[in-house]
Design a protein around this motif. Sequence first.
Motif, PDB file in Angstrom:
ATOM      1  N   UNK A  76       0.824  -1.150   0.123  1.00 57.36           N
ATOM      2  CA  UNK A  76      -0.167  -0.142  -0.095  1.00 57.36           C
ATOM      3  C   UNK A  76       1.001   1.430  -0.021  1.00 57.36           C
ATOM      4  N   UNK A  77       2.248   1.110   0.312  1.00 55.04           N
ATOM      5  CA  UNK A  77       2.881   2.474   0.452  1.00 55.04           C
ATOM      6  C   UNK A  77       3.129   3.103  -0.916  1.00 55.04           C
ATOM      7  N   UNK A  78       3.268   2.612  -1.947  1.00 57.73           N
ATOM      8  CA  UNK A  78       3.228   3.278  -3.286  1.00 57.73           C
ATOM      9  C   UNK A  78       1.801   4.001  -3.509  1.00 57.73           C
ATOM     10  N   UNK A  89       0.060  14.076   4.201  1.00 60.75           N
ATOM     11  CA  UNK A  89       1.408  13.980   4.571  1.00 60.75           C
ATOM     12  C   UNK A  89       1.885  12.538   4.905  1.00 60.75           C
ATOM     13  N   UNK A  90       2.989  12.455   5.404  1.00 55.44           N
ATOM     14  CA  UNK A  90       3.484  11.279   5.517  1.00 55.44           C
ATOM     15  C   UNK A  90       4.311  11.515   7.105  1.00 55.44           C
ATOM     16  N   UNK A  91       5.013  10.161   7.472  1.00 56.77           N
ATOM     17  CA  UNK A  91       5.554  10.390   8.611  1.00 56.77           C
ATOM     18  C   UNK A  91       7.009  11.208   8.533  1.00 56.77           C
ATOM     19  N   UNK A  92       6.885  12.336   9.037  1.00 54.33           N
ATOM     20  CA  UNK A  92       8.293  13.190   9.171  1.00 54.33           C
ATOM     21  C   UNK A  92       8.215  14.159   8.014  1.00 54.33           C
ATOM     22  N   UNK A  93       6.949  13.885   7.123  1.00 49.65           N
ATOM     23  CA  UNK A  93       6.795  14.859   5.957  1.00 49.65           C
ATOM     24  C   UNK A  93       5.359  15.495   5.884  1.00 49.65           C
ATOM     25  N   UNK A  94       5.208  16.841   5.581  1.00 52.89           N
ATOM     26  CA  UNK A  94       3.836  17.498   5.747  1.00 52.89           C
ATOM     27  C   UNK A  94       3.232  17.441   4.579  1.00 52.89           C
ATOM     28  N   UNK A  95       1.864  17.910   4.317  1.00 55.05           N
ATOM     29  CA  UNK A  95       1.211  17.788   3.218  1.00 55.05           C
ATOM     30  C   UNK A  95       1.811  18.840   2.068  1.00 55.05           C
ATOM     31  N   UNK A  96       1.449  18.879   0.960  1.00 55.71           N
ATOM     32  CA  UNK A  96       1.922  19.777  -0.049  1.00 55.71           C
ATOM     33  C   UNK A  96       1.192  21.074   0.167  1.00 55.71           C
ATOM     34  N   UNK A  97       2.151  22.034  -0.083  1.00 58.77           N
ATOM     35  CA  UNK A  97       1.695  23.507   0.218  1.00 58.77           C
ATOM     36  C   UNK A  97       0.296  23.696  -0.072  1.00 58.77           C
ATOM     37  N   UNK A 159       5.181   4.064  12.318  1.00 63.35           N
ATOM     38  CA  UNK A 159       6.125   3.877  11.697  1.00 63.35           C
ATOM     39  C   UNK A 159       7.310   4.993  11.691  1.00 63.35           C
ATOM     40  N   UNK A 160       8.536   4.465  11.778  1.00 63.74           N
ATOM     41  CA  UNK A 160       9.678   5.504  11.914  1.00 63.74           C
ATOM     42  C   UNK A 160       9.670   6.139  10.614  1.00 63.74           C
ATOM     43  N   UNK A 161      10.163   7.502  10.708  1.00 59.54           N
ATOM     44  CA  UNK A 161      10.449   8.433   9.460  1.00 59.54           C
ATOM     45  C   UNK A 161      11.278   7.493   8.292  1.00 59.54           C
ATOM     46  N   UNK A 164       9.415   4.980   6.501  1.00 62.12           N
ATOM     47  CA  UNK A 164       8.403   5.604   5.475  1.00 62.12           C
ATOM     48  C   UNK A 164       9.191   5.866   4.252  1.00 62.12           C
ATOM     49  N   UNK A 165      10.313   6.777   4.527  1.00 62.69           N
ATOM     50  CA  UNK A 165      11.340   7.300   3.526  1.00 62.69           C
ATOM     51  C   UNK A 165      11.647   5.961   2.519  1.00 62.69           C
ATOM     52  N   UNK A 166      11.728   5.033   3.224  1.00 63.35           N
ATOM     53  CA  UNK A 166      12.540   3.627   2.259  1.00 63.35           C
ATOM     54  C   UNK A 166      11.420   3.080   1.461  1.00 63.35           C
ATOM     55  N   UNK A 167      10.095   3.470   1.750  1.00 64.93           N
ATOM     56  CA  UNK A 167       9.139   2.835   0.669  1.00 64.93           C
ATOM     57  C   UNK A 167       9.060   3.779  -0.670  1.00 64.93           C
ATOM     58  N   UNK A 168       8.908   2.884  -1.744  1.00 68.76           N
ATOM     59  CA  UNK A 168       8.803   3.780  -3.050  1.00 68.76           C
ATOM     60  C   UNK A 168       7.755   4.526  -3.271  1.00 68.76           C
ATOM     61  N   UNK A 169       7.903   5.470  -4.229  1.00 62.31           N
ATOM     62  CA  UNK A 169       6.907   6.637  -4.296  1.00 62.31           C
ATOM     63  C   UNK A 169       6.226   5.922  -5.380  1.00 62.31           C
TER      64      UNK A 169
END
Length: 171
Positions: A76-78, A89-97, A159-161, A164-169
């Motif tokens: 489900x990450x992608x 947003x994501x873990x350690x990441x905000x939503x788009x401006x 989930x640690x940041x 989250x960052x390691x999952x592909x977009x």
Amino acid sequence: MTIDWKSLLLGALGMLALLILIALLVILTGGYNVAATNRHNPITAWALDTTFRNSVQGHGGDIAAPELTPAMVAAGAGGYKAMCAHCHGGVGEGRAEWAEGMRPKPPALARAADEWSDTEVFWLVKHGAKMTGMPAFGGTHDDETLWNIAAFVKALPDMPASQYAAYPSGH
């Protein structure tokens, strides 16, 4: 003391007619400001939020959920990153401006996912929510994909940041 039911009924009907006329006046004149830059008044915000929560809980509670597995989270990450992260947003990441200007503001799911059950998250992803900007993905994605996204959403609060960052977009 006797109650004059006819007068009481006529008064109630008169009040109902007056309320309908006021509502039509507001609707037809555009008297309610729908601009996203203008917050709802507290009563309207309460009514919309309460209706939203009760509707999702009522509809989502009738769904049979599969066991959410780590494989579903990874799958489900992608989809989440492609379709959801710009608003939530994501873990350690905000939503788009641009999503900062949405009313109601989309919840940061890395914190808010614990407020919803698995089935409620699935229902929201599948059916969306009127007047919130939340689209319905059920018409374009199968249930397996939607359950994977729901599994990912439910995993976000723990989930640690770095994970989250390691999952592909994208997908």
